[in-house]
Design a protein around this motif. Structure first.
Motif, PDB file in Angstrom:
ATOM      1  N   HIS A 132       0.831  -1.207   0.000  1.00  0.00           N
ATOM      2  CA  HIS A 132       0.000   0.000   0.000  1.00  0.00           C
ATOM      3  C   HIS A 132       0.869   1.261   0.000  1.00  0.00           C
ATOM      4  CE1 HIS A 132      -4.115  -1.556   0.468  1.00  0.00           C
ATOM      5  NE2 HIS A 132      -3.554  -2.563   1.125  1.00  0.00           N
ATOM      6  N   ALA A 133       2.016   1.192   0.674  1.00  0.00           N
ATOM      7  CA  ALA A 133       2.902   2.354   0.717  1.00  0.00           C
ATOM      8  C   ALA A 133       3.418   2.712  -0.666  1.00  0.00           C
ATOM      9  CB  ALA A 133       4.068   2.091   1.668  1.00  0.00           C
ATOM     10  N   VAL A 134       3.676   1.707  -1.500  1.00  0.00           N
ATOM     11  CA  VAL A 134       4.153   1.970  -2.862  1.00  0.00           C
ATOM     12  C   VAL A 134       3.129   2.801  -3.632  1.00  0.00           C
ATOM     13  CG1 VAL A 134       4.665   0.878  -5.085  1.00  0.00           C
ATOM     14  CG2 VAL A 134       5.668  -0.036  -2.985  1.00  0.00           C
ATOM     15  N   GLN A 135       1.843   2.483  -3.474  1.00  0.00           N
ATOM     16  CA  GLN A 135       0.799   3.237  -4.166  1.00  0.00           C
ATOM     17  C   GLN A 135       0.738   4.677  -3.671  1.00  0.00           C
ATOM     18  OE1 GLN A 135      -0.802   1.900  -6.759  1.00  0.00           O
ATOM     19  NE2 GLN A 135       0.456   0.079  -6.376  1.00  0.00           N
ATOM     20  N   THR A 136       0.912   4.867  -2.373  1.00  0.00           N
ATOM     21  CA  THR A 136       0.899   6.227  -1.823  1.00  0.00           C
ATOM     22  C   THR A 136       2.096   7.032  -2.303  1.00  0.00           C
ATOM     23  OG1 THR A 136      -0.300   5.504   0.149  1.00  0.00           O
ATOM     24  CG2 THR A 136       0.916   7.572   0.306  1.00  0.00           C
ATOM     25  N   VAL A 137       3.274   6.405  -2.283  1.00  0.00           N
ATOM     26  CA  VAL A 137       4.481   7.111  -2.721  1.00  0.00           C
ATOM     27  C   VAL A 137       4.363   7.498  -4.192  1.00  0.00           C
ATOM     28  CG1 VAL A 137       6.950   6.840  -3.152  1.00  0.00           C
ATOM     29  CG2 VAL A 137       5.974   6.083  -0.983  1.00  0.00           C
ATOM     30  N   TRP A 138       3.821   6.599  -4.999  1.00  0.00           N
ATOM     31  CA  TRP A 138       3.648   6.936  -6.421  1.00  0.00           C
ATOM     32  C   TRP A 138       2.733   8.149  -6.580  1.00  0.00           C
ATOM     33  CZ3 TRP A 138      -0.318   7.675  -9.792  1.00  0.00           C
ATOM     34  CH2 TRP A 138       0.012   7.730 -11.134  1.00  0.00           C
ATOM     35  N   GLY A 139       1.621   8.176  -5.851  1.00  0.00           N
ATOM     36  CA  GLY A 139       0.708   9.313  -5.942  1.00  0.00           C
ATOM     37  C   GLY A 139       1.353  10.601  -5.463  1.00  0.00           C
ATOM     38  N   ILE A 140       2.160  10.515  -4.398  1.00  0.00           N
ATOM     39  CA  ILE A 140       2.848  11.701  -3.883  1.00  0.00           C
ATOM     40  C   ILE A 140       3.823  12.239  -4.921  1.00  0.00           C
ATOM     41  CG2 ILE A 140       4.522  12.503  -2.173  1.00  0.00           C
ATOM     42  CD1 ILE A 140       3.229  10.549  -0.196  1.00  0.00           C
ATOM     43  N   ALA A 154     -12.642   7.993  -9.159  1.00  0.00           N
ATOM     44  CA  ALA A 154     -11.749   7.446  -8.147  1.00  0.00           C
ATOM     45  C   ALA A 154     -10.613   6.694  -8.827  1.00  0.00           C
ATOM     46  CB  ALA A 154     -12.527   6.512  -7.213  1.00  0.00           C
ATOM     47  N   GLY A 155      -9.413   6.902  -8.323  1.00  0.00           N
ATOM     48  CA  GLY A 155      -8.256   6.240  -8.897  1.00  0.00           C
ATOM     49  C   GLY A 155      -7.024   7.102  -8.814  1.00  0.00           C
ATOM     50  N   ALA A 156      -6.021   6.730  -9.593  1.00  0.00           N
ATOM     51  CA  ALA A 156      -4.740   7.435  -9.536  1.00  0.00           C
ATOM     52  C   ALA A 156      -4.867   8.881  -9.991  1.00  0.00           C
ATOM     53  CB  ALA A 156      -3.715   6.700 -10.395  1.00  0.00           C
ATOM     54  N   GLY A 157      -5.703   9.147 -10.998  1.00  0.00           N
ATOM     55  CA  GLY A 157      -5.836  10.509 -11.519  1.00  0.00           C
ATOM     56  C   GLY A 157      -6.339  11.482 -10.474  1.00  0.00           C
ATOM     57  N   SER A 158      -7.340  11.089  -9.706  1.00  0.00           N
ATOM     58  CA  SER A 158      -7.867  11.981  -8.673  1.00  0.00           C
ATOM     59  C   SER A 158      -6.846  12.214  -7.571  1.00  0.00           C
ATOM     60  CB  SER A 158      -9.153  11.395  -8.089  1.00  0.00           C
ATOM     61  OG  SER A 158      -8.910  10.136  -7.492  1.00  0.00           O
ATOM     62  N   LYS A 159      -6.078  11.177  -7.231  1.00  0.00           N
ATOM     63  CA  LYS A 159      -5.057  11.338  -6.200  1.00  0.00           C
ATOM     64  C   LYS A 159      -3.991  12.338  -6.644  1.00  0.00           C
ATOM     65  CE  LYS A 159      -3.588   7.580  -4.296  1.00  0.00           C
ATOM     66  NZ  LYS A 159      -2.833   6.335  -4.005  1.00  0.00           N
ATOM     67  N   VAL A 160      -3.538  12.217  -7.885  1.00  0.00           N
ATOM     68  CA  VAL A 160      -2.516  13.125  -8.409  1.00  0.00           C
ATOM     69  C   VAL A 160      -3.050  14.552  -8.434  1.00  0.00           C
ATOM     70  CG1 VAL A 160      -1.186  13.746 -10.467  1.00  0.00           C
ATOM     71  CG2 VAL A 160      -1.325  11.357  -9.741  1.00  0.00           C
ATOM     72  N   LEU A 161      -4.302  14.719  -8.827  1.00  0.00           N
ATOM     73  CA  LEU A 161      -4.879  16.060  -8.917  1.00  0.00           C
ATOM     74  C   LEU A 161      -5.047  16.693  -7.536  1.00  0.00           C
ATOM     75  CD1 LEU A 161      -5.841  18.088 -10.975  1.00  0.00           C
ATOM     76  CD2 LEU A 161      -8.129  17.086 -10.845  1.00  0.00           C
ATOM     77  N   VAL A 162      -5.471  15.915  -6.553  1.00  0.00           N
ATOM     78  CA  VAL A 162      -5.617  16.451  -5.189  1.00  0.00           C
ATOM     79  C   VAL A 162      -4.251  16.852  -4.641  1.00  0.00           C
ATOM     80  CG1 VAL A 162      -6.247  15.890  -2.824  1.00  0.00           C
ATOM     81  CG2 VAL A 162      -7.743  15.201  -4.686  1.00  0.00           C
ATOM     82  N   VAL A 163      -3.245  16.007  -4.824  1.00  0.00           N
ATOM     83  CA  VAL A 163      -1.893  16.326  -4.351  1.00  0.00           C
ATOM     84  C   VAL A 163      -1.386  17.601  -5.012  1.00  0.00           C
ATOM     85  CG1 VAL A 163       0.513  15.566  -4.324  1.00  0.00           C
ATOM     86  CG2 VAL A 163      -1.309  13.944  -3.782  1.00  0.00           C
ATOM     87  N   ALA A 164      -1.548  17.694  -6.325  1.00  0.00           N
ATOM     88  CA  ALA A 164      -1.066  18.867  -7.052  1.00  0.00           C
ATOM     89  C   ALA A 164      -1.782  20.132  -6.605  1.00  0.00           C
ATOM     90  CB  ALA A 164      -1.238  18.661  -8.553  1.00  0.00           C
ATOM     91  N   SER A 165      -3.089  20.047  -6.368  1.00  0.00           N
ATOM     92  CA  SER A 165      -3.853  21.237  -5.975  1.00  0.00           C
ATOM     93  C   SER A 165      -3.448  21.748  -4.601  1.00  0.00           C
ATOM     94  CB  SER A 165      -5.354  20.918  -5.989  1.00  0.00           C
ATOM     95  OG  SER A 165      -5.689  19.977  -4.981  1.00  0.00           O
ATOM     96  N   ILE A 166      -2.953  20.869  -3.742  1.00  0.00           N
ATOM     97  CA  ILE A 166      -2.524  21.286  -2.403  1.00  0.00           C
ATOM     98  C   ILE A 166      -1.085  21.773  -2.400  1.00  0.00           C
ATOM     99  CG2 ILE A 166      -2.029  20.419  -0.079  1.00  0.00           C
ATOM    100  CD1 ILE A 166      -4.458  18.671  -0.255  1.00  0.00           C
ATOM    101  N   ALA A 167      -0.218  21.133  -3.194  1.00  0.00           N
ATOM    102  CA  ALA A 167       1.228  21.362  -3.086  1.00  0.00           C
ATOM    103  C   ALA A 167       1.740  22.527  -3.920  1.00  0.00           C
ATOM    104  CB  ALA A 167       1.985  20.091  -3.477  1.00  0.00           C
TER     105      ALA A 167
END
Length: 264
Positions: A62-70, A123-136
């Motif tokens: 699970h950590a690998v998926q989080t690190v990829w999204g980050i 839901a998926g990798a695209g939404s995670k990347v977009l949320v991270v980008a919008s915050i960072a």
């Protein structure tokens, strides 16, 4: 030379944090055992360690998926922030047009717009990347613009006196001068990127550390949730440390500070 000097230096530096952490773990373990707190409510550090050892494959998966999204969201945020900053410093009208929008977007908690992002992207990798980008992206924009604008006026006059073009002034003066400011924004953005990934995983995800924390709490496996949280803290610290190491290698200000300390 005092033989205890290296030990004293270690205790005064990184050793202070290590000793504090060790003391907190001992108190935590003793408190849980002494007050007989249920494991599902607050597991002892030994329970968390045992859970981590037992399910390390699951946790690291699970950590690998989080690190990829980050990393993906962080790269997107930095690319967008630097491009926007370069456009704003080149054309002041662009700054007057879009900077208020950036500030307004940061006034809205991302947890409030994350459901909309999930609705638009799914839901998926695209939404995670977009949320991270919008915050960072915001601290990178703010710090980069501050660096671009803090260039010494005398240096700008020197470049103007030799008929330097806007492109030459930017790449040979403004950008190098702004490097320490840019890295300051990048370091702040690392922690926000981790936060954004967890927010996205909490809302709608079937993998990642955020999902693991929630599933552990729903199943009363609090030790697993704690193990995932601790691993997330390690990931965030490693990310922040890596950015600090990159800054020391590339930023002229850090190198200059190091030379000054060496001379002293």
């Amino acid at each position: 030379m005092n033989p205890a000097a290296p030990l004293l230096r270690w205790a005064a530096g990184p050793g202070a944090a290590a000793l504090t952490l060790a003391a907190l773990l001992v108190l935590w373990e003793a408190g849980v055992r002494g007050f007989d707190i249920p494991r599902f409510l607050l597991p002892a550090p030994s329970d968390v360690a045992a859970e981590f050892i037992k399910d390390w494959r699951l946790i690291f998966g699970h950590a690998v998926q989080t690190v990829w999204g980050i990393l993906a969201g962080y790269a997107a945020a930095v690319t967008f922030a630097l491009a926007a900053s370069m456009a704003m410093i080149r054309w002041p009208l662009v700054e007057r047009m879009i900077m208020p929008l950036f500030v307004a977007s940061q006034s809205v908690p991302k947890i409030a717009i994350a459901p909309l992002i999930l609705l638009w992207v799914g839901a998926g990798a695209g939404s995670k990347v977009l949320v991270v980008a919008s915050i960072a992206f915001f601290p990178v924009v703010i710090n980069t613009m501050a660096g671009f604008k803090q260039v010494d006026r005398g240096l700008l006059d020197v470049f103007a006196s030799v008929d330097a073009t806007s492109r030459q002034t930017f790449f040979r003066l403004r950008l190098p001068y702004a490097v320490p400011y840019i890295f300051a924004g990048l370091r702040i953005a690392t922690t926000l990127a981790v936060l954004g990934a967890i927010v996205a995983e909490w809302l709608a995800a079937t993998d990642g550390i955020g999902y693991l924390v929630l599933s552990g709490s729903f199943n009363f496996n609090t030790a697993r949730s704690f193990a995932a949280i601790i691993l997330l803290a390690v990931i965030g610290m490693s990310f922040f440390g890596a950015m600090g190491a990159m800054e020391r290698a590339l930023s002229w200000q850090r190198a200059e500070d190091g030379a000054t300390r060496a001379q002293a």
